[in-house]
Scaffold this motif. Structure first.
Motif, short mmCIF file in Angstrom:
data_model
loop_
_atom_site.label_atom_id
_atom_site.label_comp_id
_atom_site.label_asym_id
_atom_site.label_seq_id
_atom_site.Cartn_x
_atom_site.Cartn_y
_atom_site.Cartn_z
N ARG A 114 0.83 -1.20 0.00
CA ARG A 114 0.00 0.00 0.00
C ARG A 114 0.87 1.26 0.00
O ARG A 114 0.54 2.26 -0.66
N ASP A 115 1.99 1.23 0.73
CA ASP A 115 2.90 2.38 0.73
C ASP A 115 3.49 2.60 -0.66
O ASP A 115 3.63 3.74 -1.12
N ALA A 116 3.86 1.52 -1.34
CA ALA A 116 4.42 1.64 -2.68
C ALA A 116 3.39 2.21 -3.65
O ALA A 116 3.72 3.06 -4.49
N VAL A 117 2.15 1.75 -3.56
CA VAL A 117 1.09 2.27 -4.42
C VAL A 117 0.88 3.76 -4.17
O VAL A 117 0.72 4.55 -5.12
N ALA A 118 0.92 4.17 -2.91
CA ALA A 118 0.74 5.59 -2.59
C ALA A 118 1.90 6.43 -3.13
O ALA A 118 1.68 7.53 -3.67
N ARG A 119 3.12 5.92 -3.00
CA ARG A 119 4.29 6.66 -3.51
C ARG A 119 4.21 6.85 -5.03
O ARG A 119 4.40 7.96 -5.54
N VAL A 120 3.94 5.76 -5.73
CA VAL A 120 3.87 5.84 -7.20
C VAL A 120 2.66 6.66 -7.64
O VAL A 120 2.73 7.43 -8.60
N GLY A 121 1.55 6.53 -6.91
CA GLY A 121 0.37 7.31 -7.25
C GLY A 121 0.59 8.81 -7.10
O GLY A 121 0.10 9.60 -7.92
N THR A 122 1.34 9.20 -6.07
CA THR A 122 1.65 10.62 -5.89
C THR A 122 2.46 11.14 -7.07
O THR A 122 2.22 12.24 -7.58
N TRP A 123 3.44 10.33 -7.51
CA TRP A 123 4.24 10.73 -8.67
C TRP A 123 3.36 10.83 -9.92
O TRP A 123 3.44 11.80 -10.67
N LEU A 124 2.51 9.84 -10.12
CA LEU A 124 1.66 9.79 -11.31
C LEU A 124 0.73 10.99 -11.36
O LEU A 124 0.61 11.66 -12.40
N ASP A 125 0.09 11.29 -10.26
CA ASP A 125 -0.88 12.39 -10.23
C ASP A 125 -0.21 13.76 -10.34
O ASP A 125 -0.87 14.75 -10.67
N ALA A 137 10.81 -0.74 -12.53
CA ALA A 137 10.63 -2.12 -12.09
C ALA A 137 9.18 -2.58 -12.24
O ALA A 137 8.25 -1.76 -12.17
N PRO A 138 8.96 -3.87 -12.44
CA PRO A 138 7.59 -4.39 -12.52
C PRO A 138 6.72 -3.99 -11.34
O PRO A 138 5.53 -3.70 -11.52
N ALA A 139 7.28 -3.96 -10.13
CA ALA A 139 6.48 -3.58 -8.96
C ALA A 139 5.95 -2.16 -9.07
O ALA A 139 4.83 -1.87 -8.64
N VAL A 140 6.75 -1.26 -9.64
CA VAL A 140 6.31 0.12 -9.82
C VAL A 140 5.20 0.20 -10.87
O VAL A 140 4.24 0.95 -10.71
N ILE A 141 5.32 -0.59 -11.92
CA ILE A 141 4.28 -0.61 -12.95
C ILE A 141 2.98 -1.17 -12.37
O ILE A 141 1.89 -0.64 -12.62
N ARG A 142 3.08 -2.23 -11.57
CA ARG A 142 1.88 -2.76 -10.90
C ARG A 142 1.24 -1.67 -10.03
O ARG A 142 0.02 -1.48 -10.05
N ALA A 143 2.07 -0.97 -9.26
CA ALA A 143 1.55 0.07 -8.37
C ALA A 143 0.86 1.17 -9.16
O ALA A 143 -0.19 1.69 -8.75
N ALA A 144 1.43 1.55 -10.31
CA ALA A 144 0.82 2.60 -11.14
C ALA A 144 -0.54 2.15 -11.66
O ALA A 144 -1.50 2.94 -11.69
N VAL A 145 -0.65 0.90 -12.08
CA VAL A 145 -1.92 0.39 -12.58
C VAL A 145 -2.96 0.32 -11.45
O VAL A 145 -4.13 0.71 -11.64
N VAL A 146 -2.55 -0.17 -10.30
CA VAL A 146 -3.48 -0.25 -9.16
C VAL A 146 -4.01 1.14 -8.82
O VAL A 146 -5.21 1.35 -8.63
N HIS A 147 -3.11 2.12 -8.76
CA HIS A 147 -3.54 3.48 -8.44
C HIS A 147 -4.39 4.07 -9.56
O HIS A 147 -5.47 4.62 -9.30
N GLY A 148 -3.91 3.96 -10.80
CA GLY A 148 -4.59 4.61 -11.91
C GLY A 148 -6.00 4.11 -12.13
O GLY A 148 -6.90 4.88 -12.47
N LEU A 178 -6.01 2.50 -19.41
CA LEU A 178 -4.88 1.58 -19.44
C LEU A 178 -4.74 0.89 -20.79
O LEU A 178 -5.72 0.45 -21.40
N ARG A 179 -3.49 0.77 -21.23
CA ARG A 179 -3.12 -0.09 -22.36
C ARG A 179 -1.87 -0.85 -21.90
O ARG A 179 -0.84 -0.23 -21.65
N CYS A 180 -1.96 -2.14 -21.77
CA CYS A 180 -0.88 -2.86 -21.09
C CYS A 180 -0.31 -3.99 -21.94
O CYS A 180 -0.95 -4.48 -22.86
N GLY A 181 0.92 -4.40 -21.55
CA GLY A 181 1.53 -5.59 -22.13
C GLY A 181 1.89 -5.49 -23.59
O GLY A 181 1.88 -6.49 -24.31
N VAL A 182 2.23 -4.32 -24.08
CA VAL A 182 2.56 -4.16 -25.49
C VAL A 182 4.06 -4.40 -25.68
O VAL A 182 4.88 -3.67 -25.14
#
Length: 211
Positions: A114-125, A137-148, A178-182
């Protein structure tokens, strides 16, 4: 106005035992795969996570001037960093199980999902309008998708991010599509209808990858 964020996962290393936070440099095979992967889509800003693997992937794809962005660092696995998944699973099975099922758990003393999702979400927004390309990293991409997509944090481990794949998040008015896995070997064409993009199993821990 619209912000288009293109997230590229780094190349995988040769098959070996998965490790937590394994963000060391690419091996020769990983560099070859990256150079053969294709071209990068155009972007006004090109970023990379600080890890050697992400920086080398960006360089091998032609983004020599990519700027390191601390907010795109991998999920912090604390005292588990660098240890093999099998080893930690054998010595601390309950802790690993909690980490993979409870997004608020951080038994390693590092960062919870949850902390990682919040960190990446703050950057994204906080991104300004335009096209942003980032190798991370894949974990950051997962976090961005979860937040977005406002997904439950529990869905984090159910998102599979393949090496050298492109995930796009396009935002307008606080809403992300979202457009993923290209694969990078495909032409990066604008999806039908403009920037909306395509809509939409458990995977390895943060920082671990497979070929």
């Amino acid at each position: 106005m619209t912000v288009r964020v293109m997230l590229i996962s780094p190349a995988a290393v040769a098959v070996r035992e998965a490790r937590f936070g394994d963000d060391g440099p690419l091996d020769a095979a990983g560099l070859r795969r990256t150079r053969a992967a294709g071209r990068l889509p155009a972007a006004g800003r090109v970023l990379t996570a600080p890890s050697p693997r992400c920086r080398q992937t960006a360089e091998a794809l032609g983004a020599d001037a990519a700027r390191a962005e601390p907010a795109l660092r991998d999920l912090d696995a604390g005292r588990w960093r660098g240890r093999e998944l099998a080893e930690v699973g054998a010595s601390e099975p309950d802790a690993v199980a909690a980490w993979l099922t409870d997004p608020d758990a951080a038994p390693h003393g590092g960062e919870s999902v949850r902390d990682a999702v919040a960190r990446v979400g703050t950057w994204l927004d906080g991104l300004e309008d335009g096209r942003v390309l980032a190798v991370t990293a894949p974990a950051v991409i997962r976090a961005a998708v979860v937040h977005g997509l406002a997904l439950p944090a529990q869905s984090f481990w159910r998102l599979d991010v393949r090496p050298l794949s492109l995930t796009e998040l396009t935002g307008r008015g606080g809403r992300w599509n979202l457009r993923c896995g290209v694969p990078l070997t495909q032409e990066q064409e604008e999806p039908p209808g403009g920037a909306a993009g395509d809509r939409g199993h458990p995977t390895s821990p943060a920082g671990t990858q497979s070929s």
